[in-house]
Design a protein around this motif. Structure first.
Motif, short mmCIF file in Angstrom:
data_model
loop_
_atom_site.label_atom_id
_atom_site.label_comp_id
_atom_site.label_asym_id
_atom_site.label_seq_id
_atom_site.Cartn_x
_atom_site.Cartn_y
_atom_site.Cartn_z
N PRO A 24 -68.50 13.35 -41.13
CA PRO A 24 -67.19 12.68 -41.02
C PRO A 24 -66.32 13.33 -39.94
O PRO A 24 -66.39 14.54 -39.70
CB PRO A 24 -66.57 12.88 -42.41
CG PRO A 24 -67.69 13.26 -43.30
CD PRO A 24 -68.70 13.95 -42.46
N HIS A 25 -65.52 12.51 -39.30
CA HIS A 25 -64.55 13.02 -38.33
C HIS A 25 -63.38 13.65 -39.06
O HIS A 25 -62.83 13.07 -39.98
CB HIS A 25 -64.03 11.87 -37.45
CG HIS A 25 -62.89 12.27 -36.56
ND1 HIS A 25 -63.07 12.97 -35.39
CD2 HIS A 25 -61.55 12.08 -36.69
CE1 HIS A 25 -61.90 13.19 -34.83
NE2 HIS A 25 -60.96 12.65 -35.60
N PHE A 26 -63.03 14.87 -38.65
CA PHE A 26 -61.75 15.43 -39.10
C PHE A 26 -61.26 16.40 -38.04
O PHE A 26 -62.03 16.89 -37.21
CB PHE A 26 -61.89 16.12 -40.47
CG PHE A 26 -62.28 17.58 -40.40
CD1 PHE A 26 -61.32 18.57 -40.42
CD2 PHE A 26 -63.61 17.95 -40.31
CE1 PHE A 26 -61.68 19.91 -40.35
CE2 PHE A 26 -63.99 19.28 -40.25
CZ PHE A 26 -63.01 20.28 -40.27
N SER A 34 -68.84 16.24 -31.59
CA SER A 34 -68.17 15.01 -31.99
C SER A 34 -68.61 13.87 -31.08
O SER A 34 -69.37 14.07 -30.14
CB SER A 34 -66.65 15.19 -31.96
OG SER A 34 -66.22 15.61 -30.68
N SER A 88 -66.76 16.82 -44.92
CA SER A 88 -67.52 17.37 -43.80
C SER A 88 -68.23 18.66 -44.21
O SER A 88 -69.40 18.88 -43.84
CB SER A 88 -66.60 17.64 -42.62
OG SER A 88 -67.32 18.14 -41.51
N GLU A 127 -70.74 12.26 -34.82
CA GLU A 127 -69.95 11.32 -35.61
C GLU A 127 -70.47 9.90 -35.40
O GLU A 127 -71.14 9.61 -34.41
CB GLU A 127 -68.47 11.41 -35.21
CG GLU A 127 -67.87 12.78 -35.47
CD GLU A 127 -66.48 12.93 -34.87
OE1 GLU A 127 -65.95 11.94 -34.32
OE2 GLU A 127 -65.92 14.05 -34.93
N SER A 180 -72.18 18.78 -44.11
CA SER A 180 -72.75 19.76 -43.19
C SER A 180 -73.68 20.72 -43.91
O SER A 180 -74.75 21.08 -43.39
CB SER A 180 -71.62 20.54 -42.49
OG SER A 180 -70.81 19.67 -41.73
N ARG A 208 -61.16 14.83 -45.63
CA ARG A 208 -62.28 14.70 -44.70
C ARG A 208 -62.94 16.05 -44.44
O ARG A 208 -64.15 16.13 -44.22
CB ARG A 208 -61.81 14.06 -43.40
CG ARG A 208 -61.49 12.58 -43.58
CD ARG A 208 -61.32 11.91 -42.24
NE ARG A 208 -61.12 10.47 -42.38
CZ ARG A 208 -60.88 9.66 -41.37
NH1 ARG A 208 -60.82 10.14 -40.13
NH2 ARG A 208 -60.71 8.36 -41.56
N SER A 218 -65.19 18.35 -36.33
CA SER A 218 -66.20 17.89 -37.28
C SER A 218 -67.44 18.77 -37.28
O SER A 218 -68.26 18.69 -38.20
CB SER A 218 -66.60 16.44 -36.97
OG SER A 218 -67.18 16.34 -35.68
N GLN A 219 -67.60 19.63 -36.28
CA GLN A 219 -68.79 20.49 -36.19
C GLN A 219 -68.54 21.91 -36.67
O GLN A 219 -69.45 22.74 -36.65
CB GLN A 219 -69.30 20.51 -34.75
CG GLN A 219 -69.53 19.14 -34.17
CD GLN A 219 -70.40 18.25 -35.04
OE1 GLN A 219 -71.43 18.69 -35.54
NE2 GLN A 219 -69.97 17.00 -35.23
#
Length: 337
Positions: free
Chosen positions: A58-60, A15, A80, A40, A84, A76, A103-104
């Motif tokens: 995207p950030h989640f 992130s 993601s 991100e 990804s 999100r 996010s990863q």
């Protein structure tokens, strides 16, 4: 491809704040391999993208549901997952090294399903126990690395590498400047309001550079305060070199960066009960650094005034994170697979 590089393709996934800075510190390992970043769209992420091949997701985070917005988290997460999958399918990494966070998750999942080796390095922010990302993504990992013995003890099979080192260096000549920053990821209006009120009341005698992040309403100007929404990471480093005092949130990357610049460091942890973060891990981080007498912790105007006095009078106590040993751990791991 540069003939000095290996044929191993490495995905560096993190992130956009302190997690990403930890991967940058591992450059002695990844620079010799074909590599790309997944992060991100933050100021630091954009700074990396100017110099390195970079993909954005995207950030989640699970904490979005804890803060009462499960629909946002699900939406999100789905974006993601799809983003990804496209990245991993197109890039086909052989090895993924991730410091988290949420996010990863899907980068690690899809890469594992497509045959990549997965190395998870849990956040330096987790002194006492593994992060939610580490617990959730742990089953995907071929190698787990914790950055404290306490966290490793609760993360089965994890190696331990503790990177914090006290530094010795020439003192930096400072200006009469206070830099306040909310960081790269989330807004933090309480920090912004606290700094502005302290300046109005004359508690802050220094000139102020205040980075606010995206704010819903315009901020009324205050004499002696320069207000910016964002600050490129390279420019932030220059300003920190000049600053006598830094006021920041409780993220590990922000704290270490300020300490490396020999700034008197005041931290205001984001708190879950105030809806400022997904949990209270920033309070834990701040307490750990304060116990080492490296930072001053504040939550309100009274404690902030005390922190200002302490930050002005305390001599610099610079620390750094040394990841050279961890880079060697990764070289040995790659050599063995």
């Amino acid at each position: 491809m540069d003939g000095s590089r290996s044929t191993l393709k490495v995905c560096l996934a993190a992130s956009g704040g302190g997690h990403l800075r930890q991967l940058l510190d591992l450059e002695p390992f990844w620079a010799s391999h074909d590599h790309f970043f997944v992060t991100e769209d933050t100021a630091l992420g954009r700074s990396v993208a100017r110099e390195r091949p970079t993909e954005f997701v995207p950030h989640f985070a699970l904490g979005q549901a804890r803060l009462g917005n499960p629909a946002l988290m699900v939406a999100r997460a789905l974006r993601s997952a799809w983003t990804s999958l496209r990245i991993v399918w197109r890039r086909r990494p052989d090895l993924v090294i991730s410091t988290g966070a949420g996010s990863q998750l899907f980068i690690a999942l899809w890469a594992r399903l497509l045959g990549a080796r997965i190395v998870l390095i849990d956040s330096f922010a987790r002194f006492d126990r593994p992060s939610a990302f580490a617990r959730l993504a742990g089953p995907l990992a071929h190698l787990r690395i914790a950055q404290s013995a306490a966290a490793a003890a609760d993360w089965p099979g994890a190696l331990v590498y503790e990177p914090l080192r006290h530094d010795t260096c020439e003192p930096i000549q400072k200006q009469n400047l206070l830099v306040a920053t909310v960081g790269a990821t989330l807004p933090f209006p309480r920090l912004v309001d606290l700094v502005l009120e302290a300046k109005r009341q004359g508690l802050i005698t220094e000139d102020v550079l205040l980075q606010t992040g995206d704010v819903a309403q315009a901020i009324a100007p205050v004499d002696g305060v320069t207000i910016v929404n964002s600050l490129p990471f390279d420019e932030l480093l220059v300003r920190l070199r000049d600053a006598r005092i830094v006021v920041g949130h409780g993220g590990t990357g922000s704290i270490i960066t300020a300490l490396q610049a020999q700034c008197g460091t005041i931290v205001i942890p984001r708190r879950f009960e105030l809806g400022e973060h997904y949990d209270n891990h920033q309070a834990e981080i701040c307490e750990a650094f304060a116990a080492r007498e490296l930072v001053q912790v504040a939550d309100d105007l009274a404690s902030f005034e005390k922190a200002l006095h302490a930050a002005r009078s305390a001599p610099p106590n610079p620390v750094r994170t040394d990841y050279s040993g961890l880079a060697q751990v990764l070289r040995d791991y790659v050599a063995a697979i």
